[in-house]
Design a protein around this motif. Structure first.
Motif, PDB file in Angstrom:
ATOM      1  N   ASN A  32       8.539  10.041   7.547  1.00 36.61           N
ATOM      2  CA  ASN A  32       7.093  10.252   7.417  1.00 36.61           C
ATOM      3  C   ASN A  32       6.535   9.535   6.199  1.00 36.61           C
ATOM      4  O   ASN A  32       5.441   8.951   6.247  1.00 36.61           O
ATOM      5  CB  ASN A  32       6.785  11.745   7.315  1.00 36.61           C
ATOM      6  N   LEU A  33       7.268   9.595   5.091  1.00 38.83           N
ATOM      7  CA  LEU A  33       6.824   8.915   3.876  1.00 38.83           C
ATOM      8  C   LEU A  33       6.680   7.415   4.134  1.00 38.83           C
ATOM      9  O   LEU A  33       5.673   6.791   3.751  1.00 38.83           O
ATOM     10  CB  LEU A  33       7.819   9.167   2.744  1.00 38.83           C
ATOM     11  N   GLY A  34       7.679   6.844   4.808  1.00 36.72           N
ATOM     12  CA  GLY A  34       7.601   5.422   5.139  1.00 36.72           C
ATOM     13  C   GLY A  34       6.436   5.101   6.055  1.00 36.72           C
ATOM     14  O   GLY A  34       5.796   4.052   5.923  1.00 36.72           O
ATOM     15  N   ASP A  35       6.126   6.029   6.980  1.00 31.50           N
ATOM     16  CA  ASP A  35       5.005   5.805   7.897  1.00 31.50           C
ATOM     17  C   ASP A  35       3.686   5.650   7.148  1.00 31.50           C
ATOM     18  O   ASP A  35       2.865   4.783   7.479  1.00 31.50           O
ATOM     19  CB  ASP A  35       4.897   6.969   8.889  1.00 31.50           C
ATOM     20  N   PHE A  36       3.454   6.497   6.150  1.00 28.91           N
ATOM     21  CA  PHE A  36       2.187   6.437   5.419  1.00 28.91           C
ATOM     22  C   PHE A  36       2.120   5.199   4.523  1.00 28.91           C
ATOM     23  O   PHE A  36       1.033   4.648   4.307  1.00 28.91           O
ATOM     24  CB  PHE A  36       1.973   7.715   4.604  1.00 28.91           C
ATOM     25  N   ILE A  37       3.254   4.759   4.011  1.00 27.33           N
ATOM     26  CA  ILE A  37       3.287   3.487   3.292  1.00 27.33           C
ATOM     27  C   ILE A  37       2.951   2.351   4.260  1.00 27.33           C
ATOM     28  O   ILE A  37       2.169   1.443   3.946  1.00 27.33           O
ATOM     29  CB  ILE A  37       4.675   3.262   2.654  1.00 27.33           C
ATOM     30  N   TYR A  38       3.521   2.430   5.454  1.00 32.82           N
ATOM     31  CA  TYR A  38       3.320   1.407   6.485  1.00 32.82           C
ATOM     32  C   TYR A  38       1.860   1.306   6.901  1.00 32.82           C
ATOM     33  O   TYR A  38       1.305   0.201   7.048  1.00 32.82           O
ATOM     34  CB  TYR A  38       4.213   1.761   7.677  1.00 32.82           C
ATOM     35  N   ILE A  39       1.191   2.467   7.080  1.00 30.41           N
ATOM     36  CA  ILE A  39      -0.194   2.472   7.537  1.00 30.41           C
ATOM     37  C   ILE A  39      -1.087   1.697   6.563  1.00 30.41           C
ATOM     38  O   ILE A  39      -1.910   0.872   6.960  1.00 30.41           O
ATOM     39  CB  ILE A  39      -0.706   3.922   7.703  1.00 30.41           C
ATOM     40  N   VAL A  40      -0.916   1.970   5.269  1.00 24.77           N
ATOM     41  CA  VAL A  40      -1.719   1.274   4.261  1.00 24.77           C
ATOM     42  C   VAL A  40      -1.396  -0.216   4.249  1.00 24.77           C
ATOM     43  O   VAL A  40      -2.294  -1.073   4.257  1.00 24.77           O
ATOM     44  CB  VAL A  40      -1.471   1.882   2.860  1.00 24.77           C
ATOM     45  N   ALA A  41      -0.112  -0.549   4.269  1.00 19.11           N
ATOM     46  CA  ALA A  41       0.314  -1.946   4.134  1.00 19.11           C
ATOM     47  C   ALA A  41      -0.072  -2.786   5.344  1.00 19.11           C
ATOM     48  O   ALA A  41      -0.536  -3.928   5.196  1.00 19.11           O
ATOM     49  CB  ALA A  41       1.813  -2.004   3.899  1.00 19.11           C
ATOM     50  N   ILE A  42       0.129  -2.260   6.554  1.00 22.65           N
ATOM     51  CA  ILE A  42      -0.127  -3.062   7.740  1.00 22.65           C
ATOM     52  C   ILE A  42      -1.619  -3.318   7.910  1.00 22.65           C
ATOM     53  O   ILE A  42      -2.040  -4.405   8.353  1.00 22.65           O
ATOM     54  CB  ILE A  42       0.471  -2.399   9.016  1.00 22.65           C
TER      55      ILE A  42
END
Length: 424
Positions: A32-42
């Motif tokens: 989940n932590l990686g998902d929220f990092i991914y959302i911002v970055a992508i």
């Protein structure tokens, strides 16, 4: 105590113990932590590549479309195979696919890869639901679900913050690679979990085919007719939440153009929502055993609807902030109650197929409601749309909560009594 291989197991190592529950929470939490990092970055990566708000908006429609395409058949797979292996496989696939995103210069290639990532997520999420139900004893599920909500809210707060640090010192590509690593770490943690039974559908003799999938859909429909109250209550409560999510798609427009708030005030509202969700998750974790499931569901969804209504009638930053805090606080309560109700009333051997069929309907509704809300807002006042929809959500939530209080429905909300031998 001896297992089937004759080895002596310690109580803390038994499937369903807090050791395994902790590993599962850790694996899902890191993902989940990686998902929220991914959302911002992508989002930033696509914006930098195209300078097009429409291209960024396209990112938000990929996931529900992929979900619709996957859920026709994924439930049949989930109920017939080892859910732990499916979760591990989905994490590995996502880790590899996410790692390729920074290598593409074509927007459509990125969309295609993100579509495959979303398909993998559509398999991972229902597989984890079934595995959680098998792993965690009934008397511990509400506590486990509240802890999972707490970890998810923590990821919601810390993920964008970590992404901000990575973007400041490195690049969007670096943040994407961190997300890839998070999926790989999640897969490694899940490998430490026990293999559990697969269920009555596992046979392994029938190859998946359109005929098998059609039979599985018929099984879901038979159960839905037999247990109409359970399925109806769960689906309608979920529809209320999905419609609320469709309002979220117009959130930035409402805040910036209707309320005339600044970008910094918009950011502050997003922050207080996350803080509210974190605090709400913490309170649910501490008080879960004292709150009946029916009140978790009823009060939770009713207060979430009230939050949307107060936001619709907000003419100041302060009232909007209060509405967002209420939304965050009560979302954890509603989600914990709904998930526990679902786990306690749906047969685990049917859960994968049921999750997929319901998820298919909800994903289609999510796409339709986002499009309808956007179109209607072009011709009517966006404040009017928010007000009418949120008021209808409140009315439906209140009616459903009242029905849960009827003595004739009490059996659906009974909770397993905690056993004297606690998980260690």
């Amino acid at each position: 105590m001896e297992n089937s291989q004759g080895r002596v197991e310690q109580p803390g190592n038994k499937p369903g113990g807090w050791k395994h529950a902790g590993l599962l929470l850790g694996g899902v939490g890191i993902s989940n932590l990686g998902d929220f990092i991914y959302i911002v970055a992508i989002n930033l990566m696509v914006l930098n590549m195209t300078q097009s708000p429409a291209a960024v908006a396209g990112l938000w429609i990929i996931s529900p479309i992929a979900s619709v395409c996957t859920k026709f058949w994924s439930g049949s797979v989930i109920d017939r195979y080892d859910q732990r292996q499916l979760m591990i496989g989905a994490d590995i696939v996502r880790a590899l696919l996410v790692a390729t995103l920074p290598l593409f210069s074509s927007l459509w290639m990125m969309y295609a890869v993100m579509f495959l990532i979303s398909m993998s997520s559509s398999i991972f999420v229902p597989s984890s639901q079934v595995y959680i139900t098998r792993l965690v004893p009934a008397e511990r599920r509400k506590r486990f679900n509240s802890l999972q909500a707490l970890i998810s809210s923590g990821a919601f707060i810390t993920g964008p913050a970590v992404a901000g640090v990575l973007l400041f010192y490195l690049s969007p590509a670096a943040a994407i690679y961190v997300n890839s690593v998070s999926f790989a770490v999640s897969a490694l943690i899940l490998m430490l979990l026990p293999k559990l039974g697969i269920g009555e559908q596992s046979g392994g003799k029938s190859r998946l085919s359109p005929r098998i999938i059609a039979q599985d859909w018929q099984a879901v429909l038979r159960f839905s007719r037999k247990s109409g109250y359970v399925v109806g209550i769960y689906v309608i409560f979920q529809i209320v939440l999905v419609i609320g999510m469709s309002l979220d798609a117009q959130e930035v427009v409402f805040i910036r153009q209707v309320m005339n708030l600044s970008e910094s005030q918009y950011g502050a509202l997003m922050s207080v929502t996350g803080i509210g969700y974190l605090v709400g998750s913490l309170l649910v974790t501490l008080l879960a055993k004292h709150i009946p499931i029916r009140h978790m569901m009823g009060i939770g969804v009713l207060m979430v609807s009230l939050g949307y209504f107060l936001f619709a009638r907000s003419f100041s930053f302060e009232l909007a902030a209060f509405a967002f805090i209420l939304l965050g606080l009560c979302s954890a309560l509603a989600n914990t109650g709904l998930v526990t109700f679902y786990q306690n009333n749906i047969p685990v051997d049917l859960m994968g197929r049921m999750s997929s069929v319901i998820g298919l309907m909800l994903s289609a509704l999510q796409v339709a409601s986002i499009l309808i809300a956007g179109v209607v807002a072009e011709y009517l006042s966006l404040r009017l749309v928010y007000t009418v929809v949120s008021a209808a959500m409140m009315l439906v939530a209140l009616i459903l909560w009242i029905t849960s209080l009827l003595p004739s429905r009490s059996s659906y909300y009974q909770e397993a009594v905690t056993k004297s031998a606690t998980m260690k």
